[in-house]
Design a protein around this motif. Sequence first.
Motif, PDB file in Angstrom:
ATOM      1  N   ALA A  60       0.547  -1.361  -0.158  1.00 41.74           N
ATOM      2  CA  ALA A  60       0.265  -0.266   0.456  1.00 41.74           C
ATOM      3  C   ALA A  60       0.671   1.053   0.202  1.00 41.74           C
ATOM      4  N   GLU A  61       1.959   1.211   0.883  1.00 42.17           N
ATOM      5  CA  GLU A  61       3.195   2.321   0.506  1.00 42.17           C
ATOM      6  C   GLU A  61       3.409   2.322  -0.803  1.00 42.17           C
ATOM      7  N   ASN A  62       3.788   1.818  -1.189  1.00 41.86           N
ATOM      8  CA  ASN A  62       4.302   2.320  -2.977  1.00 41.86           C
ATOM      9  C   ASN A  62       4.390   1.428  -3.853  1.00 41.86           C
ATOM     10  N   GLY A  63       3.186   0.646  -3.633  1.00 43.45           N
ATOM     11  CA  GLY A  63       2.604  -0.159  -5.272  1.00 43.45           C
ATOM     12  C   GLY A  63       3.719  -1.400  -5.119  1.00 43.45           C
ATOM     13  N   ARG A  64       3.836  -2.001  -4.284  1.00 44.23           N
ATOM     14  CA  ARG A  64       4.774  -3.097  -5.296  1.00 44.23           C
ATOM     15  C   ARG A  64       3.713  -3.928  -5.541  1.00 44.23           C
ATOM     16  N   PRO A  65       3.702  -5.859  -6.251  1.00 46.96           N
ATOM     17  CA  PRO A  65       3.411  -6.782  -6.182  1.00 46.96           C
ATOM     18  C   PRO A  65       3.488  -7.469  -5.116  1.00 46.96           C
ATOM     19  N   VAL A  66       1.999  -7.882  -4.614  1.00 49.26           N
ATOM     20  CA  VAL A  66       2.883  -8.982  -3.326  1.00 49.26           C
ATOM     21  C   VAL A  66       2.394 -10.461  -3.766  1.00 49.26           C
ATOM     22  N   ILE A  67       2.642 -11.449  -3.937  1.00 52.79           N
ATOM     23  CA  ILE A  67       3.130 -12.651  -4.286  1.00 52.79           C
ATOM     24  C   ILE A  67       2.922 -13.996  -3.100  1.00 52.79           C
ATOM     25  N   TYR A  68       2.017 -14.605  -3.664  1.00 53.52           N
ATOM     26  CA  TYR A  68       1.245 -15.846  -2.484  1.00 53.52           C
ATOM     27  C   TYR A  68       1.929 -16.563  -3.300  1.00 53.52           C
ATOM     28  N   TRP A  69       3.121 -17.747  -2.605  1.00 55.74           N
ATOM     29  CA  TRP A  69       2.993 -18.853  -3.423  1.00 55.74           C
ATOM     30  C   TRP A  69       3.628 -19.741  -1.938  1.00 55.74           C
ATOM     31  N   ARG A  70       3.988 -21.024  -2.101  1.00 53.39           N
ATOM     32  CA  ARG A  70       3.848 -22.018  -1.307  1.00 53.39           C
ATOM     33  C   ARG A  70       4.961 -22.443  -1.925  1.00 53.39           C
ATOM     34  N   PRO A  71       6.383 -23.853  -1.239  1.00 51.82           N
ATOM     35  CA  PRO A  71       6.945 -24.443  -1.637  1.00 51.82           C
ATOM     36  C   PRO A  71       6.700 -25.568  -2.117  1.00 51.82           C
ATOM     37  N   GLY A  72       7.006 -26.000  -2.855  1.00 55.64           N
ATOM     38  CA  GLY A  72       6.654 -27.315  -3.980  1.00 55.64           C
ATOM     39  C   GLY A  72       5.941 -27.097  -5.025  1.00 55.64           C
ATOM     40  N   CYS A  73       5.512 -25.637  -4.638  1.00 53.20           N
ATOM     41  CA  CYS A  73       4.581 -25.529  -6.308  1.00 53.20           C
ATOM     42  C   CYS A  73       5.390 -24.741  -7.296  1.00 53.20           C
ATOM     43  N   THR A  74       5.571 -26.130  -8.037  1.00 51.29           N
ATOM     44  CA  THR A  74       6.922 -25.748  -9.478  1.00 51.29           C
ATOM     45  C   THR A  74       6.545 -24.222 -10.637  1.00 51.29           C
ATOM     46  N   TYR A  75       4.835 -23.753 -10.175  1.00 46.55           N
ATOM     47  CA  TYR A  75       4.664 -22.712 -11.037  1.00 46.55           C
ATOM     48  C   TYR A  75       4.880 -21.745 -10.262  1.00 46.55           C
ATOM     49  N   CYS A  76       5.183 -21.692  -8.646  1.00 39.08           N
ATOM     50  CA  CYS A  76       5.595 -20.082  -8.216  1.00 39.08           C
ATOM     51  C   CYS A  76       7.477 -20.314  -8.584  1.00 39.08           C
ATOM     52  N   LEU A  77       7.704 -21.986  -8.475  1.00 36.72           N
ATOM     53  CA  LEU A  77       9.192 -22.039  -9.113  1.00 36.72           C
ATOM     54  C   LEU A  77       9.762 -21.421 -10.381  1.00 36.72           C
ATOM     55  N   ARG A  78       9.021 -21.417 -11.129  1.00 32.52           N
ATOM     56  CA  ARG A  78       8.834 -20.863 -12.772  1.00 32.52           C
ATOM     57  C   ARG A  78       8.705 -19.512 -12.773  1.00 32.52           C
ATOM     58  N   LEU A  79       7.913 -18.869 -12.066  1.00 32.26           N
ATOM     59  CA  LEU A  79       8.006 -17.324 -11.821  1.00 32.26           C
ATOM     60  C   LEU A  79       9.148 -17.016 -10.803  1.00 32.26           C
ATOM     61  N   ARG A  80       9.600 -16.938  -9.921  1.00 33.76           N
ATOM     62  CA  ARG A  80      10.634 -17.007  -9.580  1.00 33.76           C
ATOM     63  C   ARG A  80      11.698 -16.824 -10.265  1.00 33.76           C
ATOM     64  N   LEU A  81      11.443 -18.232 -10.722  1.00 28.60           N
ATOM     65  CA  LEU A  81      13.742 -18.247 -11.496  1.00 28.60           C
ATOM     66  C   LEU A  81      13.186 -17.461 -12.420  1.00 28.60           C
ATOM     67  N   ARG A  82      11.892 -17.281 -13.665  1.00 27.79           N
ATOM     68  CA  ARG A  82      12.014 -16.028 -14.260  1.00 27.79           C
ATOM     69  C   ARG A  82      11.925 -15.058 -14.014  1.00 27.79           C
ATOM     70  N   LEU A  83      11.901 -14.396 -13.005  1.00 35.08           N
ATOM     71  CA  LEU A  83      12.283 -12.874 -12.735  1.00 35.08           C
ATOM     72  C   LEU A  83      13.437 -12.451 -12.349  1.00 35.08           C
ATOM     73  N   GLY A  84      14.078 -13.824 -12.009  1.00 33.82           N
ATOM     74  CA  GLY A  84      16.137 -13.050 -11.345  1.00 33.82           C
ATOM     75  C   GLY A  84      16.320 -12.577 -10.862  1.00 33.82           C
ATOM     76  N   ARG A  85      16.579 -11.630 -10.441  1.00 35.03           N
ATOM     77  CA  ARG A  85      17.247 -10.819  -9.714  1.00 35.03           C
ATOM     78  C   ARG A  85      15.889  -9.326  -9.415  1.00 35.03           C
ATOM     79  N   ARG A  86      14.879  -9.856 -10.063  1.00 35.12           N
ATOM     80  CA  ARG A  86      13.832  -8.539  -9.981  1.00 35.12           C
ATOM     81  C   ARG A  86      12.555  -9.290  -9.208  1.00 35.12           C
TER      82      ARG A  86
END
Length: 139
Positions: free
Chosen positions: A60-86
């Motif tokens: 709410a202070e800076n408008g950055r996204p909130v990403i809800y995830w869980r360990p073991g989720c391949t789609y979360c891992l794909r998103l994390r790896l594709r975002l890289g350092r960002r």
Amino acid sequence: MRSWWFAGLMLIAGVVTGVGQSGPASFALAFLPFAVLGVLFSPLAFPWSLTAAQARRRSAENGRPVIYWRPGCTYCLRLRLRLGRRAGRAYWVDIWRDPEAAAAVRAVTGGDETVPTVVLPEGAVVNPDPAWVRDRLPA
């Protein structure tokens, strides 16, 4: 405490698989893929998780996204790896660690806990394309 059970399960599976091998080199070759999976599915691959309340307040202070995830989720891992350092420019919330976060995801997804769920000030998106998320992260 961060969720490590899935990573531990991968390491145990690697040891069990490796024990049946005939030598140290064979053990290492059998164990290595499980060790890599254990690291990738562990919290080490993700930025530090906040609680849902902390993430909402900061977003709410800076408008950055909130990403809800869980360990073991391949789609979360794909998103994390594709975002890289960002990836560190978003707020990551582990739904298995925070019941309030799991409830927030259920409210967005119609009752299930589908992740990754990305929440921005303009709304929420379930399992978005990583390029779409990357475009919404601050430079």
